[in-house]
Design an enzyme around this catalytic site. Structure first.
Site, PDB file in Angstrom:
ATOM      1  N   SER A  88       0.849  -1.188   0.000  1.00 38.07           N
ATOM      2  CA  SER A  88       0.000   0.000   0.000  1.00 38.07           C
ATOM      3  C   SER A  88       0.894   1.251   0.000  1.00 38.07           C
ATOM      4  O   SER A  88       1.749   1.389  -0.865  1.00 38.07           O
ATOM      5  CB  SER A  88      -0.974  -0.052   1.178  1.00 38.07           C
ATOM      6  OG  SER A  88      -2.021   0.879   1.026  1.00 38.07           O
ATOM      7  N   LEU A  89       0.730   2.155   0.963  1.00 34.85           N
ATOM      8  CA  LEU A  89       1.649   3.294   1.029  1.00 34.85           C
ATOM      9  C   LEU A  89       3.089   2.810   1.108  1.00 34.85           C
ATOM     10  O   LEU A  89       4.000   3.431   0.552  1.00 34.85           O
ATOM     11  CB  LEU A  89       1.327   4.173   2.235  1.00 34.85           C
ATOM     12  CG  LEU A  89       2.314   5.311   2.507  1.00 34.85           C
ATOM     13  CD1 LEU A  89       2.337   6.316   1.362  1.00 34.85           C
ATOM     14  CD2 LEU A  89       1.998   6.013   3.824  1.00 34.85           C
TER      15      LEU A  89
END
Length: 248
Positions: A88-89
């Protein structure tokens, strides 16, 4: 910056280090079950500030600082072949960390592989909510529910929420203020782990990671949902081991 604070667990045995960068609001414990699960791979979860054992540390709010500090950790601790994984991030952060290491052109070799999951390619502009890091607690909690992966017992407890929301908001600020700058594709193998029905990473956005690879590129599907790489860890580990076998 203390390398020990970024690497909260002792280095496990293994020929190849795998530095793991967590998702927004996540910590090193997200990857703790992976330690010892892949023979020959020394899983090294990274612990960003403002969560878990670093709860009192000031959070990082800009990608440049996050990538720079992690690059420092890698340069200080890499003791042989290593790879970088981000979810994700963490996928964006892992990517920018590798580009930062390339810019430094230092004595530290580049990683043998980059793994990413749960995130569109960096050149694809996406948005969770407008200014979500400044949104109300209710909106942030609704977003976390939609993504899954956060226990309801935590989301429904105001006291616990007060502990995790600062890190979540800081990480979302990192994501929302991130601006991709074109550079040459990475000259190292890149593997993308995809998931069906992931509200954060659509098929087209995930496949676009191919543009960032000048060397070998692989795209695998591991399951359904944003956190499929953890929920279907056995499949995830299979692909990681296959990619890292030449160095084991």
């Amino acid at each position: 910056m203390s390398t020990e604070r970024w690497l909260p667990f002792p280095r496990p045995p293994g020929e190849v280090r795998l530095y793991c960068v967590p998702h927004a609001g996540g910590g090193a414990s997200s990857f703790r079950p992976w330690i010892g699960a892949m023979p020959g791979v020394a899983v090294c979860p990274l612990q960003p500030p403002a969560r878990e054992a670093r709860l009192r540390d000031e959070p990082i709010r800009a990608m440049e600082q996050m990538a720079s500090e992690i690059a420092d950790v890698v340069q200080d601790s890499a003791d042989g072949p290593y790879a970088v994984y981000g979810h994700s991030l963490g996928a964006l952060t892992a990517f920018e960390t590798v580009r930062e290491l390339r810019r430094r052109d230092s004595r530290t070799p580049m990683p043998v592989h980059l793994f990413v999951s749960g995130c569109p390619a960096p050149q694809i502009r996406d948005s969770l909510l407008p200014n979500v890091h400044d949104a109300s607690d209710e909106e942030v909690v609704a977003l976390l529910r939609r993504l899954g992966g956060t226990p309801e017992s935590l989301l429904g407890d105001p006291g616990l929420l007060g502990l995790i929301l600062p890190a979540v908001r800081a990480d979302l600020e990192v994501k929302e203020t991130y601006r991709y700058t074109p550079e040459a594709p990475l000259d190292l193998p890149l593997t993308v782990l995809d998931a069906d029905d992931d509200p954060r990473a659509g098929t087209a956005g995930t496949a676009a990671w191919r543009e960032q690879a000048a060397a070998e590129f692989a795209l695998h599907t591991v399951g359904q949902g944003h956190f499929a790489v953890f929920e279907q860890a056995q499949i995830t580990h299979k692909y990681l081991l296959e990619a890292l076998t030449p160095w084991l």
